[in-house]
Design an enzyme around this catalytic site. Structure first.
Site, PDB file in Angstrom:
ATOM      1  CD  GLU A 196     -43.082  81.446 -60.891  1.00 44.87           C
ATOM      2  OE1 GLU A 196     -43.659  80.726 -59.979  1.00 44.87           O
ATOM      3  OE2 GLU A 196     -43.433  82.262 -61.533  1.00 44.87           O
ATOM      4  CB  CYS A 218     -47.062  82.825 -59.700  1.00 45.47           C
ATOM      5  SG  CYS A 218     -46.061  84.007 -60.615  1.00 45.47           S
TER       6      CYS A 218
END
Length: 515
Positions: A286, A320
């Site tokens: 990720e 994020c």
């Protein structure tokens, strides 16, 4: 029958007893600040002369703790311990592996405010952000334990007369877990326990900024009964032990959360087959985002402004999933922008141990300097309408910053800043707004604020992100409710907290018996 999973509730800090409990948590953490922590290899504490020192980002003179630093020799020792432990752990009943997670969740729940307070001290998280991080860690433990119980018997497949076929899942081997500092309990715990509940053994190399949270969590897993060698705690430098373990012939998979640059580098290194290696390594990655909230001219404009501010500036934009781009249809642009500026200027920035603080510091000197550099870039690319300043006299504090009238192709609209900065771009209409939203190499989260059902459906089909939200902000995915992971340069779309995440840590095996 597997017991149903329920999301761990967030703490209501308007209730006085909860405020007192959090303050007690802070006192507990303050009681062990500055302690030394060891590595954990094959169930044994290992002390080294070289230390990683963790500091409080809100008060950089305060040492949270010192952790022994692993080198290549110790990383190799940990690898051998994990390989040996895998021989028995892979055959341990899934029910027993799940029980370790259930017990760890119970311990964490009892110590919830202590762990949240440690997040406040080590990561600079304000109360609500820290509480959500701890709740998510508990959720991962509970959810993945239940998922393993669902998967333990495999999947039914067809058999013919005089033949019986089975389709089962078996573990992969030794995994290298490299979690980030921004969710130092939730993501670190989630990536670690997903690997081990699936029957793998693991080497945990936590982010250097938040090594104490990881050390404390490893203690919880030990208390919960995790056998020696199953999890080895080896903080150290990426260039020394990170590369060594990614390249290692016995590493079966790498679970990474962090920047695009490091994620790409890990993927490249893991793709090489080294001498003695008999598999292709699996990478679960990720890698960040450049996330957009689109505001339509048929939107609730107050909801839009509140969603942008909460998503852009929660935990100082160090997510994020944070909203770093607001793309607003021109007929409502000025109204939304004005309200966002008003809300932003009212935010309380300061010491995260104070309950009233909305936004604390950024994580360290490097982040502080990088974000201020981007703010300087932003001044040449747009119109500064809020924030734009930083103060590092005591901690690494940056004011929440808004830029208006930015071209969607501008650097501050394309590059991940990972700080409290949001840029506004104007779109002629909704179609153009969606085009602008997709014009980035990332594809993690996004949100659309509109009352129009047809436009919602259009975004479902055309807004290319892994997590898309309607009429709310673009942060705050909940385990089991909004499985989380993105497209393109946001990673391998490994949906953490979702029904297929554990499968990334397993391999399918078909057995067929003739009678």
């Amino acid at each position: 029958m597997v017991q149903p999973y329920h999301h761990e509730p967030f703490t209501d800090f308007s209730v006085e007893k909860n405020q007192l409990a959090y303050q007690e948590g802070l006192r507990t953490v303050e009681g062990y600040l500055g302690r030394d922590y060891d590595l954990l290899i094959d169930g044994e504490q290992v002390t080294t002369d070289e230390k990683i020192v963790s500091y409080n980002p809100a008060n950089k003179s305060e040492i949270i703790g010192r952790v022994s630093k692993a080198n290549k020799e110790l990383a190799e020792k940990a690898m051998q311990a994990a390989l040996e432990a895998f021989k028995t752990w892979r055959k341990t009943k899934p029910e027993l592996r799940a029980d370790v997670l259930f017990k760890a969740a119970a311990i964490l729940r009892r110590r919830k405010h202590e762990f949240s307070a440690l997040l406040t001290k080590e990561a600079g998280k304000p109360w609500r952000e820290a509480d959500a991080d701890t709740a998510e860690a508990i959720d991962f433990l509970e959810y993945y334990a239940r998922q393993m119980l669902e998967l333990k018997n495999g999947v039914p497949i067809q058999s013919r007369p005089n033949e019986f076929n089975r389709f089962e899942y078996i573990p992969l081997g030794v995994g290298v877990i490299i979690p980030p500092w921004n969710f130092p309990l939730a993501i670190m715990a989630g990536t670690t326990v997903a690997a081990i509940v699936a029957g793998n053994t693991a080497l945990l190399k936590p982010a250097s900024n938040t090594v104490i949270v990881a050390a404390k969590f490893v203690e919880v897993l030990q208390e919960a009964g995790l056998p020696k060698g199953v999890l080895n705690y080896i903080p150290g430098s990426g260039s020394e032990i990170g590369d060594y373990l990614v390249d290692h012939k016995d590493t079966r998979f790498i679970s990474f959360t962090g920047s695009r640059e490091v994620g790409v580098r890990i993927n490249e290194r893991a793709a090489r087959v080294n001498e003695g290696q008999i598999w292709l390594k699996r990478v679960i990655a990720e890698m960040g985002g450049k996330d957009t909230i689109v505001v339509d001219d048929e939107a609730d404009l107050e909801l839009a402004a509140q969603s942008i501010v909460a998503s852009a500036f929660g935990f100082s934009g160090q997510k994020c999933s944070a909203c770093s781009r607001a793309i607003v249809v021109e007929s409502v642009y000025d109204q939304v922008l004005a309200r966002v500026v008003e809300l932003t200027k009212a935010l309380q920035v300061g010491d995260p141990t104070n309950r009233e603080t909305f936004m604390g510091p950024v994580i360290d000197q490097s982040a502080f300097s990088k974000i201020l550099d981007y703010i300087e870039i932003g001044k040449s690319e747009g119109r500064l309408v809020a924030g734009g300043t930083g103060d590092q006299s005591k901690g690494y504090f940056i004011q929440p910053t808004v830029f208006a009238d930015v071209d969607p192709e501008a650097r501050i609209m394309q590059e991940e800043i990972f700080g409290p900065v949001v840029g506004f771009s104007k779109a002629k209409n909704y179609d153009e707004a969606l085009q602008f939203a997709n014009r980035t190499e990332y594809g993690l989260t996004g949100a659309v604020i509109t009352r129009n059902r047809d436009k919602i459906q259009q975004a479902r089909e055309d807004f290319h992100v892994g997590n898309l939200y309607f009429n709310r902000g673009c942060t705050g995915a909940i385990v089991g409710y909004q499985p989380f992971g993105g497209f393109n340069m946001s990673g391998t779309d490994s949906k953490a907290g979702g029904p297929d995440y554990l499968l990334l840590h397993l391999q399918a095996k078909t057995t067929s018996e003739s009678y």
